[in-house]
Design a protein around this motif. Structure first.
Motif, PDB file in Angstrom:
ATOM      1  N   TRP A 280      18.106 -21.911  36.960  1.00 14.01           N
ATOM      2  CA  TRP A 280      17.582 -20.768  37.661  1.00 14.01           C
ATOM      3  C   TRP A 280      16.137 -20.927  38.316  1.00 14.01           C
ATOM      4  O   TRP A 280      15.783 -20.828  39.542  1.00 14.01           O
ATOM      5  CB  TRP A 280      17.938 -19.669  36.882  1.00 14.01           C
TER       6      TRP A 280
ATOM      7  N   ASP B 174      23.204 -21.636  36.034  1.00 20.84           N
ATOM      8  CA  ASP B 174      22.794 -20.044  35.995  1.00 20.84           C
ATOM      9  C   ASP B 174      23.549 -19.487  37.105  1.00 20.84           C
ATOM     10  O   ASP B 174      24.764 -19.975  37.759  1.00 20.84           O
ATOM     11  CB  ASP B 174      21.448 -19.980  36.083  1.00 20.84           C
ATOM     12  N   ASP B 175      23.209 -18.723  37.745  1.00 19.65           N
ATOM     13  CA  ASP B 175      24.043 -17.940  38.862  1.00 19.65           C
ATOM     14  C   ASP B 175      24.410 -18.907  40.042  1.00 19.65           C
ATOM     15  O   ASP B 175      23.562 -19.628  40.187  1.00 19.65           O
ATOM     16  CB  ASP B 175      22.929 -16.632  39.534  1.00 19.65           C
TER      17      ASP B 175
ATOM     18  N   TYR C 268      27.021 -19.259  33.233  1.00 17.64           N
ATOM     19  CA  TYR C 268      26.491 -17.774  33.440  1.00 17.64           C
ATOM     20  C   TYR C 268      27.509 -16.905  34.127  1.00 17.64           C
ATOM     21  O   TYR C 268      28.372 -17.402  34.985  1.00 17.64           O
ATOM     22  CB  TYR C 268      25.184 -18.031  34.359  1.00 17.64           C
TER      23      TYR C 268
ATOM     24  N   CYS D 195      23.642 -10.691  39.251  1.00 16.44           N
ATOM     25  CA  CYS D 195      22.306 -10.419  39.803  1.00 16.44           C
ATOM     26  C   CYS D 195      22.178 -10.933  41.429  1.00 16.44           C
ATOM     27  O   CYS D 195      21.651 -10.114  42.057  1.00 16.44           O
ATOM     28  CB  CYS D 195      21.138 -10.529  38.982  1.00 16.44           C
ATOM     29  N   GLY D 196      22.763 -12.035  41.442  1.00 19.61           N
ATOM     30  CA  GLY D 196      22.508 -12.656  42.902  1.00 19.61           C
ATOM     31  C   GLY D 196      23.748 -12.300  43.905  1.00 19.61           C
ATOM     32  O   GLY D 196      24.052 -12.628  44.876  1.00 19.61           O
TER      33      GLY D 196
ATOM     34  N   LYS E  11      25.604 -17.532  29.106  1.00 23.63           N
ATOM     35  CA  LYS E  11      24.481 -16.510  29.096  1.00 23.63           C
ATOM     36  C   LYS E  11      25.372 -15.463  30.121  1.00 23.63           C
ATOM     37  O   LYS E  11      25.872 -15.618  31.076  1.00 23.63           O
ATOM     38  CB  LYS E  11      23.411 -17.175  30.253  1.00 23.63           C
TER      39      LYS E  11
ATOM     40  N   ASP F 144      24.568 -11.648  32.001  1.00 23.53           N
ATOM     41  CA  ASP F 144      23.655 -11.052  32.394  1.00 23.53           C
ATOM     42  C   ASP F 144      23.921  -9.697  32.953  1.00 23.53           C
ATOM     43  O   ASP F 144      24.579  -9.633  33.827  1.00 23.53           O
ATOM     44  CB  ASP F 144      22.976 -11.764  33.651  1.00 23.53           C
TER      45      ASP F 144
ATOM     46  N   CYS G 198      22.891  -6.807  35.007  1.00 22.46           N
ATOM     47  CA  CYS G 198      23.017  -6.855  36.400  1.00 22.46           C
ATOM     48  C   CYS G 198      23.790  -5.773  36.946  1.00 22.46           C
ATOM     49  O   CYS G 198      23.602  -4.738  36.515  1.00 22.46           O
ATOM     50  CB  CYS G 198      23.577  -8.095  37.201  1.00 22.46           C
TER      51      CYS G 198
ATOM     52  N   CYS H 285      21.750 -11.426  28.065  1.00 19.62           N
ATOM     53  CA  CYS H 285      20.500 -11.382  29.088  1.00 19.62           C
ATOM     54  C   CYS H 285      20.694  -9.913  29.393  1.00 19.62           C
ATOM     55  O   CYS H 285      21.392  -9.456  30.314  1.00 19.62           O
ATOM     56  CB  CYS H 285      20.611 -12.497  29.948  1.00 19.62           C
TER      57      CYS H 285
ATOM     58  N   TYR I 115      17.301  -8.138  29.443  1.00 20.34           N
ATOM     59  CA  TYR I 115      15.979  -7.702  29.728  1.00 20.34           C
ATOM     60  C   TYR I 115      15.109  -7.176  28.289  1.00 20.34           C
ATOM     61  O   TYR I 115      14.169  -6.543  28.618  1.00 20.34           O
ATOM     62  CB  TYR I 115      15.502  -7.026  30.927  1.00 20.34           C
TER      63      TYR I 115
ATOM     64  N   ARG J  12      17.518 -12.028  25.602  1.00 21.40           N
ATOM     65  CA  ARG J  12      16.256 -11.896  26.179  1.00 21.40           C
ATOM     66  C   ARG J  12      15.452 -10.788  25.813  1.00 21.40           C
ATOM     67  O   ARG J  12      16.090  -9.701  25.668  1.00 21.40           O
ATOM     68  CB  ARG J  12      16.405 -11.824  27.778  1.00 21.40           C
TER      69      ARG J  12
ATOM     70  N   ASP K 113      12.135 -10.745  33.902  1.00 21.98           N
ATOM     71  CA  ASP K 113      12.037 -12.538  34.405  1.00 21.98           C
ATOM     72  C   ASP K 113      10.577 -12.715  34.313  1.00 21.98           C
ATOM     73  O   ASP K 113       9.832 -12.172  34.559  1.00 21.98           O
ATOM     74  CB  ASP K 113      12.920 -12.605  35.605  1.00 21.98           C
TER      75      ASP K 113
ATOM     76  N   MET L 191      12.799 -18.396  30.190  1.00 21.36           N
ATOM     77  CA  MET L 191      12.820 -19.969  30.266  1.00 21.36           C
ATOM     78  C   MET L 191      11.380 -20.371  30.636  1.00 21.36           C
ATOM     79  O   MET L 191      10.536 -19.507  31.200  1.00 21.36           O
ATOM     80  CB  MET L 191      13.875 -20.294  31.323  1.00 21.36           C
TER      81      MET L 191
HETATM   82  C1  GAL Z   1      18.369 -12.136  36.304  1.00 21.54           C
HETATM   83  C2  GAL Z   1      18.065 -13.080  35.057  1.00 21.54           C
HETATM   84  C3  GAL Z   1      17.579 -14.327  35.551  1.00 21.54           C
HETATM   85  C4  GAL Z   1      18.706 -15.162  36.224  1.00 21.54           C
HETATM   86  C5  GAL Z   1      19.023 -14.087  37.399  1.00 21.54           C
HETATM   87  C6  GAL Z   1      20.311 -14.867  38.184  1.00 21.54           C
HETATM   88  O1  GAL Z   1      18.706 -11.018  36.099  1.00 21.54           O
HETATM   89  O2  GAL Z   1      17.074 -12.378  34.324  1.00 21.54           O
HETATM   90  O3  GAL Z   1      17.279 -15.409  34.413  1.00 21.54           O
HETATM   91  O4  GAL Z   1      19.721 -15.355  35.467  1.00 21.54           O
HETATM   92  O5  GAL Z   1      19.533 -12.939  37.129  1.00 21.54           O
HETATM   93  O6  GAL Z   1      20.651 -14.301  39.380  1.00 21.54           O
END
Ligand code: GAL
Length: 457
Positions: A76, A111-112, A162, A170-171, A196, A198, A200, A255, A257, A275, A279, A312
Motif C-alpha cells: 500500500w 493490499d487493496d 486484503y 476503501c479504494g 488484512k 479493512d 471501509c 484494520c 483505525y 490497527r 493511516d 506500516m
Molecule cells: C485504508 C487502510 C490502508 C489501506 C487502504 C487501502 O483504510 O487504512 O492501510 O489498506 O485503506 O484502500
C-alpha cells in the motif's frame, strides 16, 4: 525459513524437530504440520565455508499464532492503486536477494486493488466482481493468485491478502460483504498466510444502508462502529471464525483505525493484530504523533499472538502510487524504527523494494534492534519519563533485561546525564548497550552512576 545471515551456500540442521516437521538442509526451510499441542526446543544449526553456528529455537503449537509480531512487506504505502502481481513478485525477490529474509522479514502482503474496481476507468481494473457462483474475481493485473502464492512460497516466504467486510474496499474494489465464508475458503485454497480486513464501506452497512445503495461511500467509516462495540466487532468476529476454520495458519489483521477501543476486544475475534490509528504518512508530524501520543492506552493488551498495530513503516521510497524518498530525515527514521520495535509493532515495510538503498537496508537489518520487536515475552514498551521534549520508553524482555529508548521530540540536540534507573526498573550493577551501534557502554552502578547521552533532535 531459518533466518541466518552469511555467505551461501549454507547447510542447515535442526536437532530434536518434532514429528510432522521436516527440514530441507539446503534451503533451511522447515515444513509440515503438528498434530498435537506442545512446546519443542530445537537446536538449529547453520554452516558455510567460513564456520558454523548453533542456536536454540522454540516451536510452539497451540491455539495461538503470530507469537511474535509479523515482519514483512505490504504494497500500500508505495503502490496503492498501482498494485500488481509483478510488483509483488519484485518485492519478494528483493527480500531474498538483498538478504532481508535472512533477518526474519517474511510476509509479502498484497493490499487493496487486487480486485476489480467500481468506478476506475483503468481497463485492468474493470471486470466482474464475482463469478456466477459468487467467488471473487481478481483483476487483470493478478491473473493467477494460486501461482503467485506458490511463487512467494517457493522463495521461502509467506503471502498476505486484503479485503473489507463491506461491499467495497476503501479504494472501491470488491469487498467481502455476504461472501465472507466463501472468501475465507478462497484465500486458503490459493495458499494465503495473512489477511488484512479493512472496515471501509462497512461503515455505511453498520449505519443501516443497503449494500446495493449506490450512495455508499467506499471509505466512510460511519458512526455506529465508533461507539457501539457490538456493531464494531460483528464483521470481525464473523471473518475471524471463518479464517480459523481453514486448514491453514492465517494471521488475521484487523484494520478499523482503532475505533471503539479495538485493543480491548481484538483478541476475542481471533485478531492477531489490530490497527490503533488512522493511516500513517511519511512526515514527522504523522509518524511522531501516532508513535508517541496514541499507543500507551493500548499497551497492556499486547501479548504473544495479539499486537497493537501503529500502521506500516514509511522508510525507503514511499508515496501511494507515486513513490518518492521518504520525507523523514535519517534521525527521524531511527526514531520510527526504534519506537516501532519498542512498541512490539507488526513491522511491514511499505516501500518500493526495487529502489532499496543501503541506508534503508541497514536500518531494517540490525538484528539487535529487531530482537526488541521480536522479544518472545511480548511486552509493549510504555512511556516512563515525559519531561519537556524528552521521552523515555522502556519494556521488560524475556531474559530479565530492559530495552530503553531515549527520544527527543524537540528541534535541538539534547545532552542528558541519565540516572533515573528506578523508572526503567533497574537496580544494582548494569552494563548498558547501544543496540544501533551494537556496542557496550561503560558499566554503571545504578546507585551512584549516570549514563551520559546525546540525543539528536
Ligand atoms: C485504508 C487502510 C490502508 C489501506 C487502504 C487501502 O483504510 O487504512 O492501510 O489498506 O485503506 O484502500
Amino acid at each position: 525459513t531459518i533466518a541466518a545471515t552469511g555467505d551461501r551456500p549454507m547447510s542447515f540442521s535442526a536437532q530434536n524437530l518434532p514429528e510432522g516437521l521436516k527440514l530441507d538442509p539446503a534451503t533451511g526451510r522447515i515444513t509440515g504440520a503438528l498434530a498435537m499441542k506442545g512446546e519443542h526446543i530445537v537446536m538449529l544449526g547453520a554452516k558455510n565455508s567460513l564456520g558454523s553456528v548453533e542456536k536454540k529455537f522454540r516451536i510452539v503449537c497451540g491455539d495461538q499464532i503470530a507469537l511474535t509480531p509479523p515482519m514483512g512487506w505490504n504494497s500500500w504505502n508505495c503502490f496503492a492503486q498501482e498494485n500488481s502481481a509483478d510488483n509483488v513478485k519484485a518485492a519478494a525477490d528483493v527480500l531474498v536477494k538483498r538478504g532481508l529474509a535472512n533477518h526474519g522479514w517474511t510476509y509479502v502482503n498484497i493490499d487493496d486493488f487486487w480486485q476489480n474496481n467500481r468506478e476506475s476507468q483503468d481497463p485492468t481494473l474493470q471486470g466482474p466482481f464475482r463469478d456466477t457462483d459468487g467467488f471473487v474475481v481478481p483483476n487483470a493485473r493478478f491473473p493467477d493468485m494460486k501461482g503467485l502464492a506458490d511463487y512467494v512460497h517457493g522463495l521461502g516466504l509467506k503471502i498476505g491478502l486484503y479485503s473489507s467486510p463491506g461491499p467495497w474496499t476503501c479504494g472501491g474494489c470488491t469487498g467481502s460483504f455476504q461472501h465472507e465464508q466463501q472468501d475465507a475458503q478462497t484465500y486458503a485454497k490459493w495458499g494465503f498466510d495473512y489477511f488484512k480486513y479493512d472496515w471501509c464501506s462497512y461503515g455505511s452497512i453498520a449505519d443501516g444502508k443497503a449494500a446495493t445503495d449506490k450512495s455508499i461511500s467506499s471509505s466512510d467509516a460511519g458512526e455506529k462502529g465508533k461507539r457501539d462495540v457490538e456493531v464494531a466487532t460483528y464483521p470481525y468476529r464473523l471473518m475471524g471464525k471463518f479464517l480459523r476454520e481453514q486448514k491453514r495458519d492465517i494471521v488475521f489483521s484487523v484494520c478499523q483505525y482503532g475505533m471503539s477501543e479495538v485493543w480491548k476486544w481484538g483478541a476475542s475475534v481471533n485478531g492477531n493484530c489490530w490497527r490503533t490509528t488512522y493511516d500513517i504518512t511519511d512526515t514527522w508530524e504523522s509518524m511522531s504523533s501516532i508513535g508517541f501520543d496514541q499507543q500507551d492506552q493500548a499497551a497492556p493488551f499486547a501479548k504473544p499472538g495479539n499486537w497493537n498495530d501503529p500502521d506500516m513503516l514509511v522508510v525507503g521510497h514511499v508515496g501511494w502510487g507515486n513513490p518518492h524518498p521518504t520525507r523523514l530525515t535519517p534521525d527521524e527514521q531511527y526514531t520510527h524504527i526504534s519506537l516501532w520495535c519498542l512498541l512490539s509493532a507488526p513491522l511491514l515495510i511499505g516501500c518500493d523494494m526495487t529502489k532499496f538503498d543501503d541506508f534503508t537496508l541497514s536500518l531494517l537489518t540490525n538484528d539487535e534492534v529487531l530482537a526488541i520487536d521480536q522479544d518472545p515475552l511480548g511486552k509493549q514498551a510504555t512511556c516512563v519519563i515525559k519531561d519537556g521534549d524528552l521521552r523515555v520508553y522502556a519494556r521488560e524482555l524475556e531474559d530479565g533485561s530492559r530495552a530503553v529508548g531515549f527520544f527527543n521530540r524537540g528541534g535541538k540536540p539534547m545532552e542528558l546525564s541519565f540516572k533515573d534507573f528506578a523508572k526503567i526498573g533497574l537496580t544494582g550493577k548494569q552494563t548498558p548497550r547501544d543496540l544501533w551501534r551494537q556496542k557496550n557502554l561503560a558499566a554503571v552502578d545504578t546507585a551512584m552512576d549516570s549514563i551520559p547521552l546525546t540525543i539528536p533532535a
